[in-house]
Design a protein around this motif. Structure first.
Motif, PDB file in Angstrom:
ATOM      1  N   ALA A  72     -52.665 -20.277 -25.213  1.00 11.79           N
ATOM      2  CA  ALA A  72     -53.420 -19.318 -26.031  1.00 11.79           C
ATOM      3  C   ALA A  72     -53.602 -17.988 -25.303  1.00 11.79           C
ATOM      4  O   ALA A  72     -53.410 -16.914 -25.892  1.00 11.79           O
ATOM      5  CB  ALA A  72     -54.781 -19.903 -26.399  1.00 11.79           C
ATOM      6  N   VAL A  73     -53.951 -18.034 -24.029  1.00 12.75           N
ATOM      7  CA  VAL A  73     -54.109 -16.796 -23.258  1.00 12.75           C
ATOM      8  C   VAL A  73     -52.754 -16.110 -23.073  1.00 12.75           C
ATOM      9  O   VAL A  73     -52.656 -14.882 -23.130  1.00 12.75           O
ATOM     10  CB  VAL A  73     -54.798 -17.072 -21.902  1.00 12.75           C
ATOM     11  N   GLY A  74     -51.703 -16.884 -22.884  1.00 19.42           N
ATOM     12  CA  GLY A  74     -50.361 -16.310 -22.782  1.00 19.42           C
ATOM     13  C   GLY A  74     -49.976 -15.565 -24.048  1.00 19.42           C
ATOM     14  O   GLY A  74     -49.411 -14.470 -23.993  1.00 19.42           O
ATOM     15  N   ALA A  75     -50.297 -16.128 -25.200  1.00 12.87           N
ATOM     16  CA  ALA A  75     -50.003 -15.460 -26.467  1.00 12.87           C
ATOM     17  C   ALA A  75     -50.827 -14.182 -26.607  1.00 12.87           C
ATOM     18  O   ALA A  75     -50.326 -13.154 -27.067  1.00 12.87           O
ATOM     19  CB  ALA A  75     -50.280 -16.409 -27.637  1.00 12.87           C
ATOM     20  N   ALA A  76     -52.086 -14.217 -26.180  1.00 12.67           N
ATOM     21  CA  ALA A  76     -52.943 -13.032 -26.254  1.00 12.67           C
ATOM     22  C   ALA A  76     -52.506 -11.953 -25.265  1.00 12.67           C
ATOM     23  O   ALA A  76     -52.756 -10.766 -25.486  1.00 12.67           O
ATOM     24  CB  ALA A  76     -54.389 -13.421 -26.000  1.00 12.67           C
ATOM     25  N   LEU A  77     -51.853 -12.341 -24.190  1.00 11.36           N
ATOM     26  CA  LEU A  77     -51.407 -11.384 -23.176  1.00 11.36           C
ATOM     27  C   LEU A  77     -50.375 -10.407 -23.744  1.00 11.36           C
ATOM     28  O   LEU A  77     -50.245  -9.287 -23.258  1.00 11.36           O
ATOM     29  CB  LEU A  77     -50.837 -12.127 -21.961  1.00 11.36           C
ATOM     30  N   TRP A  83     -59.261  -8.579 -21.698  1.00 14.45           N
ATOM     31  CA  TRP A  83     -59.753  -9.955 -21.541  1.00 14.45           C
ATOM     32  C   TRP A  83     -58.602 -10.922 -21.328  1.00 14.45           C
ATOM     33  O   TRP A  83     -58.728 -11.893 -20.586  1.00 14.45           O
ATOM     34  CB  TRP A  83     -60.623 -10.377 -22.728  1.00 14.45           C
ATOM     35  N   ALA A  84     -57.459 -10.659 -21.972  1.00 16.21           N
ATOM     36  CA  ALA A  84     -56.299 -11.546 -21.817  1.00 16.21           C
ATOM     37  C   ALA A  84     -55.699 -11.393 -20.422  1.00 16.21           C
ATOM     38  O   ALA A  84     -55.265 -12.377 -19.822  1.00 16.21           O
ATOM     39  CB  ALA A  84     -55.245 -11.236 -22.872  1.00 16.21           C
ATOM     40  N   ARG A  85     -55.685 -10.167 -19.903  1.00 15.56           N
ATOM     41  CA  ARG A  85     -55.152  -9.945 -18.551  1.00 15.56           C
ATOM     42  C   ARG A  85     -56.043 -10.610 -17.505  1.00 15.56           C
ATOM     43  O   ARG A  85     -55.552 -11.281 -16.607  1.00 15.56           O
ATOM     44  CB  ARG A  85     -55.011  -8.449 -18.297  1.00 15.56           C
ATOM     45  N   VAL A  86     -57.359 -10.455 -17.656  1.00 15.53           N
ATOM     46  CA  VAL A  86     -58.294 -11.098 -16.723  1.00 15.53           C
ATOM     47  C   VAL A  86     -58.202 -12.614 -16.866  1.00 15.53           C
ATOM     48  O   VAL A  86     -58.160 -13.340 -15.861  1.00 15.53           O
ATOM     49  CB  VAL A  86     -59.743 -10.599 -16.971  1.00 15.53           C
TER      50      VAL A  86
END
Length: 132
Positions: A72-77, A83-86
């Motif tokens: 999920a965070v990878g997709a948001a990146l 927030w996705a980078r952090v």
């Protein structure tokens, strides 16, 4: 803006996008690895007793949950959101720690994931989406 700075940002952005793809891929693989461990598949071989040894089923559930979060965070990146980078940096740091603990089970896989996480941390920390 200097040409060197533009090149550095271009490399960081490209590596960050590659890191996003890697995070999604690693998340899916972590999820599948978790399914294998929870199902008590014969792929997971338990060897020598280590101080920090957990039950393989426990590892499996951890990998299931962690895989979903990482994907999920990878997709948001892909959006470049702060927030996705952090989140990506925090998850990669956590993944480095977890894969260090996973070393007794699959050393080559764990070392590979540790190296890839280090690259993603560098890229995401270097990338400034506002400059490109």
């Amino acid at each position: 803006m200097s040409e060197d700075s533009l090149v550095k940002q271009g490399v960081a952005k490209g590596t960050s996008m590659g890191g996003a793809v890697l995070l999604v891929t690693v998340g899916v693989l972590e999820f599948l690895q978790g399914i294998s461990a929870v199902a008590k598949d014969d792929v997971i071989v338990v060897g020598i007793e280590y101080t920090y040894q957990f039950d393989v089923t426990t590892w499996g559930w951890f990998h299931l949950v962690f895989g979903v979060i990482v994907a999920a965070v990878g997709a948001a990146l892909f959006t470049g959101a702060t927030w996705a980078r952090v989140g990506a940096m925090i998850l990669c740091a956590l993944s480095i720690f977890v894969n260090f603990l996973w070393l007794p089970y699959y050393p080559l896989w764990a070392i590979t994931i540790i190296a890839l996480n280090a690259v993603v941390i560098w890229a995401v920390a270097t990338w400034n989406p506002a400059k490109i």
